[in-house]
Design a protein around this motif. Structure first.
Motif, PDB file in Angstrom:
ATOM      1  N   UNK A 120       0.851  -1.188   0.000  1.00 24.43           N
ATOM      2  CA  UNK A 120       0.000   0.000   0.000  1.00 24.43           C
ATOM      3  C   UNK A 120       0.890   1.242   0.000  1.00 24.43           C
ATOM      4  N   UNK A 121       0.843   2.002  -1.103  1.00 23.83           N
ATOM      5  CA  UNK A 121       1.824   3.071  -1.308  1.00 23.83           C
ATOM      6  C   UNK A 121       1.245   4.472  -1.110  1.00 23.83           C
ATOM      7  N   UNK A 122      -0.057   4.576  -0.833  1.00 14.46           N
ATOM      8  CA  UNK A 122      -0.650   5.916  -0.746  1.00 14.46           C
ATOM      9  C   UNK A 122      -0.890   6.376   0.689  1.00 14.46           C
ATOM     10  N   UNK A 159      -5.851   1.436  -8.401  1.00 11.85           N
ATOM     11  CA  UNK A 159      -4.916   2.452  -8.913  1.00 11.85           C
ATOM     12  C   UNK A 159      -5.221   2.816 -10.369  1.00 11.85           C
ATOM     13  N   UNK A 160      -5.627   1.802 -11.169  1.00 10.58           N
ATOM     14  CA  UNK A 160      -5.875   2.072 -12.594  1.00 10.58           C
ATOM     15  C   UNK A 160      -7.127   2.926 -12.827  1.00 10.58           C
ATOM     16  N   UNK A 166      -3.506   8.068  -7.579  1.00  7.62           N
ATOM     17  CA  UNK A 166      -2.799   7.042  -6.804  1.00  7.62           C
ATOM     18  C   UNK A 166      -1.424   6.759  -7.397  1.00  7.62           C
ATOM     19  N   UNK A 167      -0.448   6.372  -6.547  1.00  9.41           N
ATOM     20  CA  UNK A 167       0.855   5.946  -7.071  1.00  9.41           C
ATOM     21  C   UNK A 167       0.673   4.695  -7.946  1.00  9.41           C
ATOM     22  N   UNK A 168       1.485   4.593  -8.995  1.00 13.60           N
ATOM     23  CA  UNK A 168       1.428   3.413  -9.863  1.00 13.60           C
ATOM     24  C   UNK A 168       1.738   2.163  -9.032  1.00 13.60           C
ATOM     25  N   UNK A 171      -1.176  -0.916  -3.996  1.00 13.98           N
ATOM     26  CA  UNK A 171      -1.895  -2.117  -3.541  1.00 13.98           C
ATOM     27  C   UNK A 171      -1.773  -3.284  -4.516  1.00 13.98           C
ATOM     28  N   UNK A 172      -0.572  -3.445  -5.076  1.00 15.26           N
ATOM     29  CA  UNK A 172      -0.295  -4.582  -5.971  1.00 15.26           C
ATOM     30  C   UNK A 172       1.106  -5.108  -5.714  1.00 15.26           C
ATOM     31  N   UNK A 173       1.304  -6.382  -6.026  1.00 17.35           N
ATOM     32  CA  UNK A 173       2.649  -6.941  -5.928  1.00 17.35           C
ATOM     33  C   UNK A 173       2.634  -8.421  -6.233  1.00 17.35           C
TER      34      UNK A 173
END
Ligand code: BEZ
Ligand code: FE
Length: 283
Positions: A120-122, A159-160, A166-168, A171-173
């Protein structure tokens, strides 16, 4: 049977037009489709106006489709058809983790991350540790399983859907298991969100008195050599939409614990093991 069209023999007349040297599966699928389509119109005495509404609906759905938006898949989802096709094609033995819908928000090529990393980057939402094991039907750890994860942010958007906000790769990985089959990563406790409902499918849901929400869930795509691809989610059990998912994706076995830990590292912990099915084994 006459070769001229009559109400009684309508489906048979249409199907009799098929050529002889055609693919047998095409013939089987189309004959069955025509049979049920004609039976549907007869059973409800479809009016000309209703037929026009149907054609207009399909036209509007088609016009909305693009590389980013697939209104027909959404239609299939809310009619329970995607889940039915998924069930037919993923009959698994008891104890194996069940499949559910893939959905439109997976993006290939997410960053490969180390176990325990934050996805989670935001900086929004309540942090949650997701952890468990990837095992086979005998409980043996699966080494080299790739776990591709994705979910919405705390505002209920992928994010899309918000590329400028949102940062690219928010919430993915992708995580790869080692010998012990364990996995762990830190995301957020997911929140429920509406599927895109600004098109004809959303209008249809409203006309049917249905809401467009999916209960909170984390998506998982788990692949490992020798095992069937697992497309699934884990769900938050106390979500208000848990029994009324607009795409019918919830299965009892996929409702995961979300334990309030607040241990200085995360607020929540969600343990869940993924049990993979060998390639050749069906339920
Ligand atoms: C999803 O969970 O991402 C999803 C699934 C089906 C339709 C829309 C969204
Ligand atoms: Fe989703």
């Amino acid at each position: 049977m006459t070769q001229f069209f009559t109400e009684d023999g309508s489906a048979e007349t249409v199907n009799a037009r098929m050529g002889e040297d055609i693919d047998p599966r095409v013939s089987e699928v189309m004959a069955c489709l025509v049979k049920h389509l004609h039976a549907f119109a007869k059973e409800i005495d479809l009016t000309q106006e209703e037929w026009e509404v149907g054609i207009d609906f399909l036209t509007r759905a088609g016009k909305l489709c693009s590389d980013e938006r697939q209104e027909f898949i959404l239609l299939s989802d809310v009619l329970g058809f995607s889940m039915l096709v998924d069930a037919i094609n993923n009959r698994r033995p008891v104890g194996a983790t069940e499949n559910t819908v893939f959905g439109p928000f997976h993006v290939a090529g997410a960053p490969e991350r180390n176990m325990g990393e934050v996805i989670s980057l935001d900086g929004k939402g309540e942090s949650c540790l997701f952890e468990g094991r990837v095992i086979d039907l005998h409980g043996k750890p699966v080494e080299g399983a790739r776990i591709d994860v994705w979910c919405d942010n705390a505002d209920g958007f992928y994010d899309v859907q918000q590329p400028d906000i949102q940062p690219k790769w928010n919430n993915r990985g992708i995580f790869t298991t080692e010998k012990d089959g364990t996995y762990s990563f830190i995301g957020i406790k997911p929140v429920s969100y509406p599927i895109p409902d600004d098109g004809p499918v959303g209008k249809m849901l409203a006309a049917l008195g249905r809401h467009p929400y999916r209960p909170a869930h984390m998506h998982f795509l788990v692949t490992a050599p020798g095992f069937q691809k697992l497309v699934t989610h884990t769900f938050v059990g106390d979500d208000p939409y848990i029994t009324s998912d607009t795409v019918f994706g919830v299965k009892q076995t996929l409702v995961a614990p979300f334990e309030h830990v607040n241990d200085g590292r995360t607020i929540w912990r969600s343990p869940f093991d993924f049990v993979l099915t060998p390639v050749e084994q069906n339920g």
